[in-house]
Motif scaffolding. Structure first.
Motif, PDB file in Angstrom:
ATOM      1  N   ARG A 124      60.733   9.086  -7.130  1.00  0.00           N
ATOM      2  CA  ARG A 124      60.185   7.761  -6.838  1.00  0.00           C
ATOM      3  C   ARG A 124      58.662   7.776  -6.738  1.00  0.00           C
ATOM      4  NH1 ARG A 124      61.718   7.295  -0.462  1.00  0.00           N
ATOM      5  NH2 ARG A 124      61.644   9.520  -0.286  1.00  0.00           N
ATOM      6  N   PHE A 125      58.059   8.925  -6.403  1.00  0.00           N
ATOM      7  CA  PHE A 125      56.607   8.990  -6.352  1.00  0.00           C
ATOM      8  C   PHE A 125      55.994   8.916  -7.744  1.00  0.00           C
ATOM      9  CE2 PHE A 125      57.528  11.103  -2.280  1.00  0.00           C
ATOM     10  CZ  PHE A 125      56.792  10.271  -1.457  1.00  0.00           C
ATOM     11  N   ASN A 126      56.698   9.380  -8.737  1.00  0.00           N
ATOM     12  CA  ASN A 126      56.182   9.377 -10.102  1.00  0.00           C
ATOM     13  C   ASN A 126      56.233   8.000 -10.749  1.00  0.00           C
ATOM     14  OD1 ASN A 126      55.586  12.079 -10.014  1.00  0.00           O
ATOM     15  ND2 ASN A 126      57.599  12.688 -10.764  1.00  0.00           N
ATOM     16  N   LYS A 127      56.973   7.060 -10.152  1.00  0.00           N
ATOM     17  CA  LYS A 127      57.084   5.725 -10.721  1.00  0.00           C
ATOM     18  C   LYS A 127      55.893   4.848 -10.370  1.00  0.00           C
ATOM     19  CE  LYS A 127      62.088   5.412 -10.897  1.00  0.00           C
ATOM     20  NZ  LYS A 127      63.257   4.683 -10.411  1.00  0.00           N
ATOM     21  N   TYR A 128      55.257   5.112  -9.254  1.00  0.00           N
ATOM     22  CA  TYR A 128      54.185   4.251  -8.779  1.00  0.00           C
ATOM     23  C   TYR A 128      52.844   4.958  -8.904  1.00  0.00           C
ATOM     24  CZ  TYR A 128      58.305   2.102  -6.829  1.00  0.00           C
ATOM     25  OH  TYR A 128      59.534   1.540  -6.691  1.00  0.00           O
ATOM     26  N   THR A 129      51.844   4.197  -9.334  1.00  0.00           N
ATOM     27  CA  THR A 129      50.528   4.773  -9.505  1.00  0.00           C
ATOM     28  C   THR A 129      49.485   3.701  -9.229  1.00  0.00           C
ATOM     29  OG1 THR A 129      49.021   5.846 -11.034  1.00  0.00           O
ATOM     30  CG2 THR A 129      50.592   4.318 -11.998  1.00  0.00           C
ATOM     31  N   THR A 130      48.323   4.127  -8.820  1.00  0.00           N
ATOM     32  CA  THR A 130      47.231   3.182  -8.608  1.00  0.00           C
ATOM     33  C   THR A 130      46.470   2.926  -9.895  1.00  0.00           C
ATOM     34  OG1 THR A 130      45.771   4.986  -7.960  1.00  0.00           O
ATOM     35  CG2 THR A 130      46.954   3.841  -6.200  1.00  0.00           C
ATOM     36  N   ALA A 131      46.723   3.717 -10.926  1.00  0.00           N
ATOM     37  CA  ALA A 131      46.054   3.560 -12.215  1.00  0.00           C
ATOM     38  C   ALA A 131      47.082   3.651 -13.344  1.00  0.00           C
ATOM     39  CB  ALA A 131      44.980   4.623 -12.383  1.00  0.00           C
ATOM     40  N   PRO A 132      47.885   2.602 -13.553  1.00  0.00           N
ATOM     41  CA  PRO A 132      48.959   2.684 -14.546  1.00  0.00           C
ATOM     42  C   PRO A 132      48.485   2.825 -15.985  1.00  0.00           C
ATOM     43  CG  PRO A 132      48.783   0.458 -13.691  1.00  0.00           C
ATOM     44  CD  PRO A 132      47.852   1.310 -12.880  1.00  0.00           C
ATOM     45  N   THR A 133      47.241   2.453 -16.269  1.00  0.00           N
ATOM     46  CA  THR A 133      46.748   2.547 -17.647  1.00  0.00           C
ATOM     47  C   THR A 133      45.835   3.748 -17.857  1.00  0.00           C
ATOM     48  OG1 THR A 133      44.858   1.126 -17.155  1.00  0.00           O
ATOM     49  CG2 THR A 133      46.866   0.042 -17.952  1.00  0.00           C
TER      50      THR A 133
ATOM     51  N   LEU B 180      44.403   1.899 -24.926  1.00  0.00           N
ATOM     52  CA  LEU B 180      44.475   0.530 -25.414  1.00  0.00           C
ATOM     53  C   LEU B 180      44.830  -0.456 -24.302  1.00  0.00           C
ATOM     54  CD1 LEU B 180      46.194   0.987 -28.890  1.00  0.00           C
ATOM     55  CD2 LEU B 180      43.793   0.568 -28.412  1.00  0.00           C
ATOM     56  N   ALA B 181      45.720  -0.060 -23.411  1.00  0.00           N
ATOM     57  CA  ALA B 181      46.120  -0.949 -22.320  1.00  0.00           C
ATOM     58  C   ALA B 181      44.960  -1.242 -21.376  1.00  0.00           C
ATOM     59  CB  ALA B 181      47.297  -0.343 -21.557  1.00  0.00           C
ATOM     60  N   GLN B 182      43.972  -0.381 -21.347  1.00  0.00           N
ATOM     61  CA  GLN B 182      42.811  -0.612 -20.492  1.00  0.00           C
ATOM     62  C   GLN B 182      41.976  -1.788 -20.983  1.00  0.00           C
ATOM     63  OE1 GLN B 182      40.604   3.044 -20.133  1.00  0.00           O
ATOM     64  NE2 GLN B 182      42.393   4.188 -19.445  1.00  0.00           N
ATOM     65  N   PHE B 183      42.156  -2.202 -22.234  1.00  0.00           N
ATOM     66  CA  PHE B 183      41.388  -3.305 -22.795  1.00  0.00           C
ATOM     67  C   PHE B 183      42.018  -4.673 -22.548  1.00  0.00           C
ATOM     68  CE2 PHE B 183      40.082   0.040 -26.072  1.00  0.00           C
ATOM     69  CZ  PHE B 183      38.944   0.370 -25.366  1.00  0.00           C
ATOM     70  N   ILE B 184      43.260  -4.719 -22.058  1.00  0.00           N
ATOM     71  CA  ILE B 184      43.941  -5.994 -21.856  1.00  0.00           C
ATOM     72  C   ILE B 184      43.137  -6.849 -20.880  1.00  0.00           C
ATOM     73  CG2 ILE B 184      46.028  -7.101 -20.938  1.00  0.00           C
ATOM     74  CD1 ILE B 184      47.600  -4.689 -22.001  1.00  0.00           C
ATOM     75  N   GLY B 185      42.917  -8.097 -21.279  1.00  0.00           N
ATOM     76  CA  GLY B 185      42.137  -9.027 -20.468  1.00  0.00           C
ATOM     77  C   GLY B 185      40.672  -9.099 -20.862  1.00  0.00           C
ATOM     78  N   ARG B 186      40.220  -8.171 -21.649  1.00  0.00           N
ATOM     79  CA  ARG B 186      38.814  -8.147 -22.063  1.00  0.00           C
ATOM     80  C   ARG B 186      38.564  -9.201 -23.148  1.00  0.00           C
ATOM     81  NH1 ARG B 186      35.686  -2.653 -23.673  1.00  0.00           N
ATOM     82  NH2 ARG B 186      35.338  -2.518 -21.454  1.00  0.00           N
ATOM     83  N   VAL B 187      37.413  -9.810 -23.083  1.00  0.00           N
ATOM     84  CA  VAL B 187      36.996 -10.789 -24.079  1.00  0.00           C
ATOM     85  C   VAL B 187      35.933 -10.129 -24.950  1.00  0.00           C
ATOM     86  CG1 VAL B 187      35.896 -13.029 -24.427  1.00  0.00           C
ATOM     87  CG2 VAL B 187      37.490 -12.704 -22.522  1.00  0.00           C
ATOM     88  N   VAL B 188      36.113 -10.219 -26.271  1.00  0.00           N
ATOM     89  CA  VAL B 188      35.167  -9.586 -27.200  1.00  0.00           C
ATOM     90  C   VAL B 188      34.783 -10.566 -28.291  1.00  0.00           C
ATOM     91  CG1 VAL B 188      36.010  -7.238 -26.803  1.00  0.00           C
ATOM     92  CG2 VAL B 188      37.024  -8.601 -28.603  1.00  0.00           C
ATOM     93  N   THR B 189      33.619 -10.338 -28.853  1.00  0.00           N
ATOM     94  CA  THR B 189      33.140 -11.113 -29.993  1.00  0.00           C
ATOM     95  C   THR B 189      33.381 -10.284 -31.250  1.00  0.00           C
ATOM     96  OG1 THR B 189      31.452 -12.138 -28.623  1.00  0.00           O
ATOM     97  CG2 THR B 189      31.139 -12.256 -30.996  1.00  0.00           C
ATOM     98  N   LEU B 190      33.977 -10.913 -32.237  1.00  0.00           N
ATOM     99  CA  LEU B 190      34.342 -10.186 -33.457  1.00  0.00           C
ATOM    100  C   LEU B 190      33.114  -9.845 -34.279  1.00  0.00           C
ATOM    101  CD1 LEU B 190      37.477 -12.204 -34.590  1.00  0.00           C
ATOM    102  CD2 LEU B 190      37.410 -10.017 -33.390  1.00  0.00           C
ATOM    103  N   SER B 191      33.051  -8.614 -34.731  1.00  0.00           N
ATOM    104  CA  SER B 191      31.952  -8.178 -35.595  1.00  0.00           C
ATOM    105  C   SER B 191      32.376  -8.178 -37.055  1.00  0.00           C
ATOM    106  CB  SER B 191      31.476  -6.785 -35.188  1.00  0.00           C
ATOM    107  OG  SER B 191      32.530  -5.871 -35.300  1.00  0.00           O
ATOM    108  N   GLU B 192      33.632  -8.557 -37.298  1.00  0.00           N
ATOM    109  CA  GLU B 192      34.138  -8.711 -38.659  1.00  0.00           C
ATOM    110  C   GLU B 192      35.304  -9.697 -38.624  1.00  0.00           C
ATOM    111  OE1 GLU B 192      36.675  -5.078 -39.947  1.00  0.00           O
ATOM    112  OE2 GLU B 192      35.160  -4.279 -38.594  1.00  0.00           O
ATOM    113  N   PRO B 193      35.539 -10.422 -39.675  1.00  0.00           N
ATOM    114  CA  PRO B 193      36.616 -11.423 -39.666  1.00  0.00           C
ATOM    115  C   PRO B 193      38.005 -10.782 -39.641  1.00  0.00           C
ATOM    116  CG  PRO B 193      35.475 -11.401 -41.789  1.00  0.00           C
ATOM    117  CD  PRO B 193      34.776 -10.426 -40.904  1.00  0.00           C
ATOM    118  N   ILE B 194      38.970 -11.565 -39.166  1.00  0.00           N
ATOM    119  CA  ILE B 194      40.378 -11.129 -39.146  1.00  0.00           C
ATOM    120  C   ILE B 194      41.121 -12.034 -40.127  1.00  0.00           C
ATOM    121  CG2 ILE B 194      42.449 -10.976 -37.739  1.00  0.00           C
ATOM    122  CD1 ILE B 194      40.868  -9.490 -35.875  1.00  0.00           C
ATOM    123  N   ARG B 195      41.834 -11.440 -41.055  1.00  0.00           N
ATOM    124  CA  ARG B 195      42.552 -12.202 -42.088  1.00  0.00           C
ATOM    125  C   ARG B 195      44.052 -11.907 -42.006  1.00  0.00           C
ATOM    126  NH1 ARG B 195      38.722 -15.247 -42.267  1.00  0.00           N
ATOM    127  NH2 ARG B 195      36.901 -14.766 -43.505  1.00  0.00           N
TER     128      ARG B 195
END
Length: 156
Positions: free
Chosen positions: A81-90, A95-110
């Motif tokens: 049960r100790f291995n299930k909980y963490t203070t830093a899940p990401t 990649l999960a550390q970027f969730i919620g971040r707002v970025v400006t695109l430097s190239e178009p997405i098609r």
């Protein structure tokens, strides 16, 4: 069967003590939890043999086996049960550390596929929207496979 009697009839408390110390040293250097049960079982059997030194080798091996299994199971049950909980899940999921971040695109997405630049790294991105233009602001809403999931940033 005589060879077992010859080999194991000489088992003493100190054999179990040395085995326990060796197993715990191996455990300390590997930190996987595999040698903890047998190591502690050996040390407990050492204490039993200090109290009852004339215990037959059949009983010694049986006690060792039962204690090894019981301690290993208790360790697994308690620490699982100790291995299930963490203070830093990401922590190990960049990649999960970027969730919620707002970025400006430097190239178009098609066609819902493209790349997002974060810092000095280019990351693959997907979107439900078909396209974004250069300098559009997007929000990272999730991760799927090795792609960042993005959507248009609400300007409200």
């Amino acid at each position: 069967m005589d060879i077992f009697n010859t080999l194991f009839s000489e088992l003493s408390a100190w054999h179990w003590c040395i085995l326990g110390i060796v197993l715990l040293v191996i455990e300390a250097s590997s930190a996987v939890g595999f040698f903890l049960g047998p190591g502690l079982a050996s040390l407990l059997l050492w204490i039993v043999l200090l109290i009852q030194p004339d215990l037959h080798w059949h009983y010694q091996l049986t006690i060792f086996a039962v204690l090894s299994i019981a301690i290993s199971f208790a360790y697994w049950k308690f620490f699982r049960r100790f291995n299930k909980y963490t203070t830093a899940p990401t922590l190990n999921h960049k990649l999960a550390q970027f969730i919620g971040r707002v970025v400006t695109l430097s190239e178009p997405i098609r066609n819902g596929q493209g790349y997002v630049r974060i810092g000095d790294t280019r990351w693959a991105a997907r979107s439900q929207q078909s396209s974004f233009e250069l300098n559009d602001t997007v929000k990272i809403i999730g991760v799927e496979d090795d792609h960042l999931l993005i959507e248009a940033e609400d300007t409200q």
